[in-house]
Motif scaffolding. Structure first.
Motif, PDB file in Angstrom:
ATOM      1  N   MET A   1       4.221  13.112  -3.335  1.00  0.00           N
ATOM      2  CA  MET A   1       5.564  12.845  -3.814  1.00  0.00           C
ATOM      3  C   MET A   1       5.529  12.678  -5.326  1.00  0.00           C
ATOM      4  SD  MET A   1       8.219   9.729  -2.859  1.00  0.00           S
ATOM      5  CE  MET A   1       7.154   8.449  -3.547  1.00  0.00           C
ATOM      6  N   ARG A   2       6.514  13.278  -5.987  1.00  0.00           N
ATOM      7  CA  ARG A   2       6.607  13.164  -7.439  1.00  0.00           C
ATOM      8  C   ARG A   2       7.939  12.533  -7.830  1.00  0.00           C
ATOM      9  NH1 ARG A   2       2.754  16.101 -10.147  1.00  0.00           N
ATOM     10  NH2 ARG A   2       1.527  17.538  -8.862  1.00  0.00           N
ATOM     11  N   LYS A   3       7.893  11.703  -8.840  1.00  0.00           N
ATOM     12  CA  LYS A   3       9.078  11.057  -9.377  1.00  0.00           C
ATOM     13  C   LYS A   3       9.055  11.191 -10.886  1.00  0.00           C
ATOM     14  CE  LYS A   3      10.852   8.847  -5.660  1.00  0.00           C
ATOM     15  NZ  LYS A   3      12.268   8.857  -5.218  1.00  0.00           N
ATOM     16  N   ARG A   4      10.261  11.205 -11.477  1.00  0.00           N
ATOM     17  CA  ARG A   4      10.352  11.207 -12.941  1.00  0.00           C
ATOM     18  C   ARG A   4      11.362  10.147 -13.355  1.00  0.00           C
ATOM     19  NH1 ARG A   4       8.467  14.322 -16.784  1.00  0.00           N
ATOM     20  NH2 ARG A   4       7.735  15.856 -15.261  1.00  0.00           N
ATOM     21  N   LYS A   5      10.912   9.236 -14.203  1.00  0.00           N
ATOM     22  CA  LYS A   5      11.769   8.138 -14.645  1.00  0.00           C
ATOM     23  C   LYS A   5      11.229   7.615 -15.968  1.00  0.00           C
ATOM     24  CE  LYS A   5      14.039   4.070 -12.577  1.00  0.00           C
ATOM     25  NZ  LYS A   5      15.375   4.676 -12.387  1.00  0.00           N
ATOM     26  N   TRP A   6      12.143   7.211 -16.839  1.00  0.00           N
ATOM     27  CA  TRP A   6      11.734   6.693 -18.142  1.00  0.00           C
ATOM     28  C   TRP A   6      12.046   5.205 -18.235  1.00  0.00           C
ATOM     29  CZ3 TRP A   6      13.619  11.589 -17.509  1.00  0.00           C
ATOM     30  CH2 TRP A   6      12.823  12.637 -18.013  1.00  0.00           C
ATOM     31  N   GLU A  23       6.377   0.943   0.043  1.00  0.00           N
ATOM     32  CA  GLU A  23       6.849   1.856   1.080  1.00  0.00           C
ATOM     33  C   GLU A  23       5.706   2.646   1.719  1.00  0.00           C
ATOM     34  OE1 GLU A  23       9.863   4.321  -0.640  1.00  0.00           O
ATOM     35  OE2 GLU A  23      11.103   2.622  -1.279  1.00  0.00           O
ATOM     36  N   GLY A  24       4.469   2.357   1.299  1.00  0.00           N
ATOM     37  CA  GLY A  24       3.318   3.013   1.896  1.00  0.00           C
ATOM     38  C   GLY A  24       2.703   4.115   1.047  1.00  0.00           C
ATOM     39  N   TYR A  25       2.771   3.946  -0.262  1.00  0.00           N
ATOM     40  CA  TYR A  25       2.219   4.954  -1.175  1.00  0.00           C
ATOM     41  C   TYR A  25       1.176   4.323  -2.102  1.00  0.00           C
ATOM     42  CZ  TYR A  25       6.058   8.044   0.187  1.00  0.00           C
ATOM     43  OH  TYR A  25       6.934   8.817   0.904  1.00  0.00           O
ATOM     44  N   ALA A  37       3.055  10.637  -9.881  1.00  0.00           N
ATOM     45  CA  ALA A  37       2.658  11.309  -8.644  1.00  0.00           C
ATOM     46  C   ALA A  37       2.128  10.270  -7.670  1.00  0.00           C
ATOM     47  CB  ALA A  37       1.586  12.362  -8.933  1.00  0.00           C
ATOM     48  N   PHE A  38       2.621  10.329  -6.429  1.00  0.00           N
ATOM     49  CA  PHE A  38       2.231   9.364  -5.397  1.00  0.00           C
ATOM     50  C   PHE A  38       1.697  10.110  -4.177  1.00  0.00           C
ATOM     51  CE2 PHE A  38       5.673   7.576  -7.886  1.00  0.00           C
ATOM     52  CZ  PHE A  38       5.234   6.291  -8.180  1.00  0.00           C
ATOM     53  N   GLU A  39       0.888   9.414  -3.407  1.00  0.00           N
ATOM     54  CA  GLU A  39       0.377   9.958  -2.163  1.00  0.00           C
ATOM     55  C   GLU A  39       0.420   8.872  -1.092  1.00  0.00           C
ATOM     56  OE1 GLU A  39      -3.538  11.188  -3.118  1.00  0.00           O
ATOM     57  OE2 GLU A  39      -4.316   9.158  -3.410  1.00  0.00           O
ATOM     58  N   PRO A  40       0.562   9.245   0.185  1.00  0.00           N
ATOM     59  CA  PRO A  40       0.597   8.242   1.253  1.00  0.00           C
ATOM     60  C   PRO A  40      -0.697   7.437   1.282  1.00  0.00           C
ATOM     61  CG  PRO A  40       1.359  10.376   2.044  1.00  0.00           C
ATOM     62  CD  PRO A  40       0.772  10.614   0.682  1.00  0.00           C
ATOM     63  N   SER A  41      -0.578   6.159   1.611  1.00  0.00           N
ATOM     64  CA  SER A  41      -1.749   5.289   1.656  1.00  0.00           C
ATOM     65  C   SER A  41      -1.697   4.409   2.901  1.00  0.00           C
ATOM     66  CB  SER A  41      -1.797   4.414   0.401  1.00  0.00           C
ATOM     67  OG  SER A  41      -2.841   3.466   0.476  1.00  0.00           O
ATOM     68  N   ASP A  42      -2.843   4.276   3.570  1.00  0.00           N
ATOM     69  CA  ASP A  42      -2.936   3.400   4.736  1.00  0.00           C
ATOM     70  C   ASP A  42      -3.030   1.932   4.323  1.00  0.00           C
ATOM     71  OD1 ASP A  42      -2.901   5.581   6.428  1.00  0.00           O
ATOM     72  OD2 ASP A  42      -5.082   5.803   6.400  1.00  0.00           O
ATOM     73  N   ARG A  43      -3.375   1.690   3.074  1.00  0.00           N
ATOM     74  CA  ARG A  43      -3.515   0.323   2.577  1.00  0.00           C
ATOM     75  C   ARG A  43      -2.375   0.005   1.622  1.00  0.00           C
ATOM     76  NH1 ARG A  43      -9.526  -0.816   0.549  1.00  0.00           N
ATOM     77  NH2 ARG A  43      -8.733  -2.944   0.806  1.00  0.00           N
ATOM     78  N   LYS A  44      -1.929  -1.230   1.649  1.00  0.00           N
ATOM     79  CA  LYS A  44      -0.903  -1.655   0.708  1.00  0.00           C
ATOM     80  C   LYS A  44      -1.529  -1.771  -0.672  1.00  0.00           C
ATOM     81  CE  LYS A  44       2.511  -5.251  -0.292  1.00  0.00           C
ATOM     82  NZ  LYS A  44       3.080  -6.567   0.097  1.00  0.00           N
TER      83      LYS A  44
END
Length: 200
Positions: A1-6, A23-25, A37-44
């Motif tokens: 998942m990609r996000k863009r924010k300033w 949310e699990g990333y 850039a985010f990726e799913p994660s099993d750990r918080k």
């Protein structure tokens, strides 16, 4: 998942990042132009931001090593005076400023960061608007330089308006960033004074 924010406010950026991680990333990469850039994660996971002034290469490696010893992964930052991004699995020891002295020092550095940002964007805005800061902040039309733009109608107006808008944003957005940086400076400065008084 990609996000863009300033962001100008580091505390708001840190909260936004941690809300996404909840949310699990996990954050995989932070770009230079507001890209994340985010990726799913099993750990918080948890992220903390720090601002450090310029330091020597030796001091910088020592700084990173200290955090690495406590399980933090360095995502972004450099030794030339920049925001440092740290991430680790949440384990209950998730604060990087755990004692009074480090909290006071953080807000002192944050005050310096906000003031530096405000000064840079003030100079830019002052130069672009010939010293008319009020126009830069409250008269967005002044940022559009196309002659006769506001007298045009229909398709001719929208073509010219949409074409110039990216350039106009480069003129009026820095003025608002200057304003936000001033607010951030005042907030961090009073937080610095408050904590300094509490822990004196």
């Amino acid at each position: 998942m990609r996000k863009r924010k300033w962001f100008v406010d580091l505390l708001k950026e840190e909260k936004w990042l941690n809300d996404l991680l909840a949310e699990g990333y996990a954050c995989r990469r932070i770009g230079s132009l507001g890209g994340y850039a985010f990726e799913p994660s099993d750990r918080k996971m948890v992220i903390r931001l720090d601002y450090q002034r310029q330091m020597s290469a030796e001091k910088y490696e020592e700084y990173k090593g200290t955090y690495a010893d406590f399980g933090w992964t360095h995502l972004k930052g450099n030794r030339w005076g920049s925001v440092q991004y740290w991430q680790k699995p949440a384990d209950g020891r998730d604060e990087i400023f755990s004692d009074a002295g480090s909290q006071v020092a953080f807000y002192k550095r944050l005050t310096h960061y906000a003031l530096t940002t405000a000064c840079l964007f003030f100079v830019y805005t002052f130069a672009v608007f010939n010293g008319n800061i009020y126009a830069a902040l409250f008269n967005i039309r002044a940022s559009y330089l196309t002659e006769g733009l506001w007298e045009r109608e229909g398709t001719a107006f929208w073509r010219a308006f949409l074409f110039e808008t990216p350039f106009a944003m480069l003129r009026f957005l820095p003025a608002w960033i200057f304003g936000i940086a001033i607010v951030m400076f005042l907030y961090s400065y009073f937080q610095y004074l408050k904590r300094k008084k509490e822990y004196a």
